[in-house]
Design a protein around this motif. Structure first.
Motif, PDB file in Angstrom:
ATOM      1  N   GLY A  96      51.744  57.246  29.595  1.00 18.77           N
ATOM      2  CA  GLY A  96      52.806  58.610  29.482  1.00 18.77           C
ATOM      3  C   GLY A  96      53.990  58.396  29.434  1.00 18.77           C
ATOM      4  N   VAL A  97      54.876  59.245  29.842  1.00 18.10           N
ATOM      5  CA  VAL A  97      56.306  59.157  29.989  1.00 18.10           C
ATOM      6  C   VAL A  97      56.820  59.799  31.240  1.00 18.10           C
ATOM      7  N   LYS A  98      57.691  59.006  31.794  1.00 23.43           N
ATOM      8  CA  LYS A  98      58.398  59.685  33.072  1.00 23.43           C
ATOM      9  C   LYS A  98      59.979  59.433  33.236  1.00 23.43           C
ATOM     10  N   GLY A  99      60.373  60.065  34.184  1.00 23.48           N
ATOM     11  CA  GLY A  99      61.796  60.037  34.353  1.00 23.48           C
ATOM     12  C   GLY A  99      62.470  60.415  35.731  1.00 23.48           C
ATOM     13  N   ASN A 100      63.404  60.141  36.230  1.00 24.00           N
ATOM     14  CA  ASN A 100      63.716  60.604  37.409  1.00 24.00           C
ATOM     15  C   ASN A 100      64.739  61.700  37.142  1.00 24.00           C
ATOM     16  N   ASP A 101      65.019  62.482  38.432  1.00 24.41           N
ATOM     17  CA  ASP A 101      65.873  63.320  38.710  1.00 24.41           C
ATOM     18  C   ASP A 101      67.254  62.670  38.995  1.00 24.41           C
ATOM     19  N   PRO A 102      68.317  62.705  37.936  1.00 22.61           N
ATOM     20  CA  PRO A 102      69.357  62.050  38.495  1.00 22.61           C
ATOM     21  C   PRO A 102      70.195  62.586  39.611  1.00 22.61           C
ATOM     22  N   PHE A 103      69.942  63.562  39.925  1.00 21.34           N
ATOM     23  CA  PHE A 103      70.605  64.342  41.262  1.00 21.34           C
ATOM     24  C   PHE A 103      70.206  63.690  42.460  1.00 21.34           C
ATOM     25  N   TYR A 143      83.632  49.730  48.992  1.00 17.79           N
ATOM     26  CA  TYR A 143      82.685  50.101  47.925  1.00 17.79           C
ATOM     27  C   TYR A 143      81.919  51.334  48.392  1.00 17.79           C
ATOM     28  N   PHE A 144      81.196  52.154  47.416  1.00 21.63           N
ATOM     29  CA  PHE A 144      80.847  53.182  47.791  1.00 21.63           C
ATOM     30  C   PHE A 144      79.331  53.416  46.686  1.00 21.63           C
ATOM     31  N   PRO A 145      78.428  54.290  47.582  1.00 21.31           N
ATOM     32  CA  PRO A 145      77.013  54.323  46.685  1.00 21.31           C
ATOM     33  C   PRO A 145      77.402  55.311  45.713  1.00 21.31           C
ATOM     34  N   GLU A 146      76.550  55.354  44.464  1.00 22.29           N
ATOM     35  CA  GLU A 146      76.660  56.225  43.449  1.00 22.29           C
ATOM     36  C   GLU A 146      75.427  57.005  43.153  1.00 22.29           C
ATOM     37  N   LEU A 147      75.450  58.081  42.426  1.00 24.43           N
ATOM     38  CA  LEU A 147      74.510  59.104  42.311  1.00 24.43           C
ATOM     39  C   LEU A 147      74.465  59.310  40.956  1.00 24.43           C
ATOM     40  N   ILE A 148      73.551  60.385  40.484  1.00 19.89           N
ATOM     41  CA  ILE A 148      73.373  60.624  38.881  1.00 19.89           C
ATOM     42  C   ILE A 148      73.359  59.475  37.937  1.00 19.89           C
ATOM     43  N   LEU A 149      72.343  58.788  38.206  1.00 19.36           N
ATOM     44  CA  LEU A 149      71.910  57.435  37.485  1.00 19.36           C
ATOM     45  C   LEU A 149      70.521  57.832  36.878  1.00 19.36           C
ATOM     46  N   PRO A 150      70.485  57.711  35.501  1.00 22.61           N
ATOM     47  CA  PRO A 150      69.039  57.734  34.647  1.00 22.61           C
ATOM     48  C   PRO A 150      68.286  56.585  35.133  1.00 22.61           C
ATOM     49  N   ASN A 151      66.952  56.969  35.020  1.00 21.68           N
ATOM     50  CA  ASN A 151      65.805  56.011  35.172  1.00 21.68           C
ATOM     51  C   ASN A 151      64.474  56.429  34.474  1.00 21.68           C
ATOM     52  N   TYR A 205      64.106  52.099  31.414  1.00 18.54           N
ATOM     53  CA  TYR A 205      65.573  51.851  31.351  1.00 18.54           C
ATOM     54  C   TYR A 205      66.194  52.277  32.629  1.00 18.54           C
ATOM     55  N   LYS A 206      67.450  51.281  33.135  1.00 15.44           N
ATOM     56  CA  LYS A 206      67.884  51.993  34.447  1.00 15.44           C
ATOM     57  C   LYS A 206      69.201  51.754  34.384  1.00 15.44           C
ATOM     58  N   GLN A 207      69.753  52.458  35.023  1.00 15.67           N
ATOM     59  CA  GLN A 207      71.334  52.318  35.240  1.00 15.67           C
ATOM     60  C   GLN A 207      71.637  52.312  36.702  1.00 15.67           C
TER      61      GLN A 207
END
Length: 218
Positions: free
Chosen positions: A24-31, A50-58, A79-81
């Motif tokens: 199958g396929v899967k994906g995250n909720d970037p938010f 330095y600061f944590p980050e959000l809205i990142l695709p996986n 794929y991960k950012q």
């Protein structure tokens, strides 16, 4: 470490030939994805914040191989950012004006699922897997031009994964939703010199919520 990764991948591919298998396929909720780095130091003779980050695709693909009533093996290709923003101490910049370092990678989690027997069931997951750096970039501001700085980072890392979720299984399909903690357990960088930030002793933590759908091929 390369031999370990090769053995892990070969064993994963061999396992797909056994038991009930869904692809199958899967994906995250970037938010609902959160990435933070720890033990990062300044690359110069000044202090940084330095600061944590959000809205990142996986996003990517998976195989779910159920080999016993309460156990399944799930290899993934994702794929991960990841990203970190930073500024000099007390500079008080808006987020869009901070400096950014971004990492684009291919990740291969190898997960053991411990689950119930009902069609709608919960599961826990634990595993490790390699992460292969495709590109690391630096930008002066969030939306400014990006400079390739991949040479300062290790091309391969080992990552630990822990999480859980729910699954709904039909005769031909499986549907999943899960939350996962992922943390680096090998060095991000072996080079203490970096003109921007020093990642030699750094670790990365990645928290995400994902959904997936798989079709049973056997």
């Amino acid at each position: 470490m390369k031999q370990f990764f090769i053995t892990l991948v070969v064993a994963s591919l061999a396992t797909i030939g056994y038991g009930q298998t869904a692809i199958g396929v899967k994906g995250n909720d970037p938010f609902l994805t959160f990435n933070v780095f720890a033990n990062v130091k300044s690359g110069g003779n000044y202090n940084v914040e330095y600061f944590p980050e959000l809205i990142l695709p996986n996003v990517g693909v998976f195989a779910n191989v159920r080999f016993a009533s309460h156990f399944a093996f799930q290899p993934e290709l994702m794929y991960k950012q990841e990203a970190i923003s930073f500024q000099r101490e007390n500079e008080n910049l808006e987020r869009g004006d901070r400096h950014f370092i971004r990492f684009n990678s291919i990740e291969m989690p190898m997960l053991l699922h411990i689950q119930g027997n009902n069609p709608f069931r919960g599961f826990g997951q634990i595993g490790v897997g390699p992460k292969f750096l495709m590109r690391a970039t630096y930008s002066e501001r969030q939306k400014s031009a990006r400079t390739d700085i991949s040479r300062y980072f290790n091309s391969t890392q080992l990552v630990f994964h822990l999480g859980g979720g729910v699954m709904w299984e039909t005769r031909k399909w499986i549907f999943m939703a899960d939350g996962r903690f992922s943390g680096s357990i090998s060095d991000i960088s072996s080079d203490s010199y970096n003109p921007y930030l020093d990642f030699k002793d750094a670790t990365s933590v990645y928290l995400s919520f994902s959904v997936g759908v798989g079709y049973k091929i056997r």
